[in-house]
Design a protein around this motif. Structure first.
Motif, short mmCIF file in Angstrom:
data_model
loop_
_atom_site.label_atom_id
_atom_site.label_comp_id
_atom_site.label_asym_id
_atom_site.label_seq_id
_atom_site.Cartn_x
_atom_site.Cartn_y
_atom_site.Cartn_z
N GLU A 171 -12.09 -23.67 -50.56
CA GLU A 171 -10.94 -23.00 -50.69
C GLU A 171 -10.84 -22.12 -51.59
O GLU A 171 -10.99 -22.60 -52.74
CB GLU A 171 -9.55 -23.27 -50.40
N ASP A 174 -14.30 -19.70 -41.65
CA ASP A 174 -14.78 -20.80 -42.30
C ASP A 174 -14.74 -21.91 -41.69
O ASP A 174 -15.37 -22.36 -41.88
CB ASP A 174 -12.95 -20.51 -42.77
N SER A 183 -7.37 -17.58 -41.81
CA SER A 183 -8.23 -17.91 -42.68
C SER A 183 -7.24 -18.00 -44.40
O SER A 183 -6.50 -16.75 -44.60
CB SER A 183 -9.40 -16.85 -43.49
N THR A 188 -16.33 -18.53 -51.19
CA THR A 188 -15.20 -19.87 -50.84
C THR A 188 -16.72 -20.33 -50.50
O THR A 188 -16.83 -21.74 -51.93
CB THR A 188 -14.38 -19.79 -49.17
#
Length: 467
Positions: free
Chosen positions: A417, A284, A349, A72
């Motif tokens: 993403e 994230d 996530s 990512t």
């Protein structure tokens, strides 16, 4: 939680031959895992715990954990959506500047963590073959889950590195000298694993949590795979089958609910519980959100020119993008929580979600000349973002114009993403238009280098062109 960690260690013990091979392929003894394997695969409880350990490992593995050394982040840096705030981290700058040294430690972690995951799934699948007196339906379900994880990992490897070794056993001596398989062969294995998974997995989630995979997850990834292979008809078929599961999956009106744990838009997520510590926030969230009080920790920001592609009134601009005054920087705000130790866990996530399936089907339908139905799919995503139907902007729509809009919406919808933007630019051959004028860019930069450490250990491996 404690039992999951113990079983994870057992699975890692099964994989010890390969774990060592990632570090010291030369002069190692054959792993003695027979006793450990018999302990793991002698009861339903331990087999289930072993599979849970694999899911948990996805949250710890570099390639899949959503943190600084993940696909990512690193593939995001390779694209034109995000950039480094701290330019002193030279190894991360190499991804942004398309000057990756084969000795780059982040690149090595992408490779080794993915292959460790593959070895774990191989070991698990071999263990299932020897399991006795275990419910047959459960064994099929767990086989489907493990094959899915293996296919998912190979899909990412082949798109990041190109031709890679295709390893399907735990024979460490053979694996240590495996040559590259061509991209087509790796994709064939990915499809074989996923199609079997789609056949034997249940429609429901085994644990009730969307952190395990089900039949729709396998179909969703198959839709992506066939899109990348430009088999438009098959990509449309699988995405349609997922979209039609309307009692399970929905496009959520509120963008702030999309990334919540077990949201109706989620097809597959990874839980922070796999980290094994007290933190319950996603990586994230902690890497992308610039905290207003601790902005000096920030390392990643959105590119200004990317943010400028959003028009005023786009809900994604309002809900998924933040701005930090002290850094004078925009940041991804899809995840809201940067640090937490509270239960229940609020955010998972996201790996696969329904919005991507609509965009897959829109592209596949456009490529087949079905512009009207492709518009319907595209407008579902635009409408959720509070944008008018695309035909209101361009009444005379061509296939090229529609494809350009689909790729633009993919960029706006799927940013930060899983490196979607980087992979989209490569597969659509748009990457030269974006980076071709850059002093550092060379066409061979579309694939990352094979880590030099792996070339030393395996004399049958060859380096990618341009490195």
């Amino acid at each position: 939680m404690k039992s999951y960690k113990i079983i994870t260690k057992i699975i890692l013990a099964l994989a010890i031959g390969f774990n060592i091979s990632c570090e010291e392929l030369v002069s190692i003894d054959e792993p003695t895992d027979k006793l450990v394997r018999s302990q793991v695969f002698n009861s339903e409880q331990t087999i289930i715990s072993a599979m849970t350990g694999i899911y948990n490992e996805l949250y710890q593995s570099s390639f899949s954990n959503g943190s600084r050394n993940s696909i990512t982040v690193l593939s995001g840096l390779s694209s034109d959506n995000i950039r480094n705030i701290n330019t002193s981290n030279l190894e991360r700058m190499e991804f942004e500047e398309h000057q990756i040294n084969p000795e780059n430690s982040y690149n090595l972690e992408l490779w080794t963590s993915a292959y460790n995951m593959i070895y774990m799934t191989n070991s698990f699948l071999e263990g299932l073959e020897s399991a006795e007196n275990i419910d047959g339906e459960l064994l099929l379900q767990l086989e489907g889950e493990a094959r899915f994880v293996r296919a998912f990992t190979y899909f990412n490897l082949v798109n990041l590195f190109g031709s890679v070794p295709l390893i399907l056993t735990t024979d460490y001596e053979e694996n240590a000298l495996t040559e590259k398989s061509n991209i087509e062969t790796v994709y064939q294995q990915v499809i074989e694993d996923l199609e079997l998974s789609a056949e034997i997995l249940q429609s429901s989630y085994r644990t009730g949590e969307r952190t395990t995979v089900n039949k729709s997850a396998a179909k969703a990834l198959l839709a992506r795979v066939y899109l990348y292979l430009e088999d438009w008809q098959t990509a449309e078929r699988f995405s349609t089958e997922v979209i039609n599961e309307s009692s399970t999956y929905k496009i959520l009106d509120s963008l702030n609910t999309v990334f919540l744990a077990n949201s109706d838009e989620a097809i597959w997520q990874i839980s922070p519980i796999g980290g094994g510590g007290i933190a319950t926030n996603t990586n994230d969230g902690s890497i992308f959100v610039i905290d207003p009080f601790f902005s000096f920790f920030a390392s990643i920001q959105l590119r200004d020119d990317f943010v400028q592609t959003f028009q005023q009134g786009d809900k994604r601009l309002e809900d998924w993008i933040g701005f930090n005054q002290s850094k004078n920087a925009y940041f991804a705000h899809k995840y809201k929580i940067t640090a937490s130790s509270e239960f229940p866990i609020v955010e998972y996530s996201m790996v696969l979600r329904l919005a991507e399936q609509y965009l897959i089907r829109a592209e596949a339908r456009t490529k087949q000349g079905n512009l009207s139905e492709a518009l319907n799919d595209l407008n579902i995503i635009r409408s959720r973002a509070n944008l008018e139907d695309f035909q209101m902007l361009q009444p005379s729509i061509t296939e090229e114009g529609l494809l350009n809009e689909i790729f633009l919406q993919r960029r706006k919808e799927l940013f930060t993403e899983w490196g979607h933007r980087w992979l989209d630019l490569k597969r659509s051959e748009r990457i030269q238009n974006i980076f071709g004028t850059s002093q550092n860019w060379e066409p061979t930069d579309i694939f990352y280098p094979i880590p030099s450490q792996e070339l030393i250990k395996n004399p049958n491996l060859t380096q990618n062109d341009g490195y």
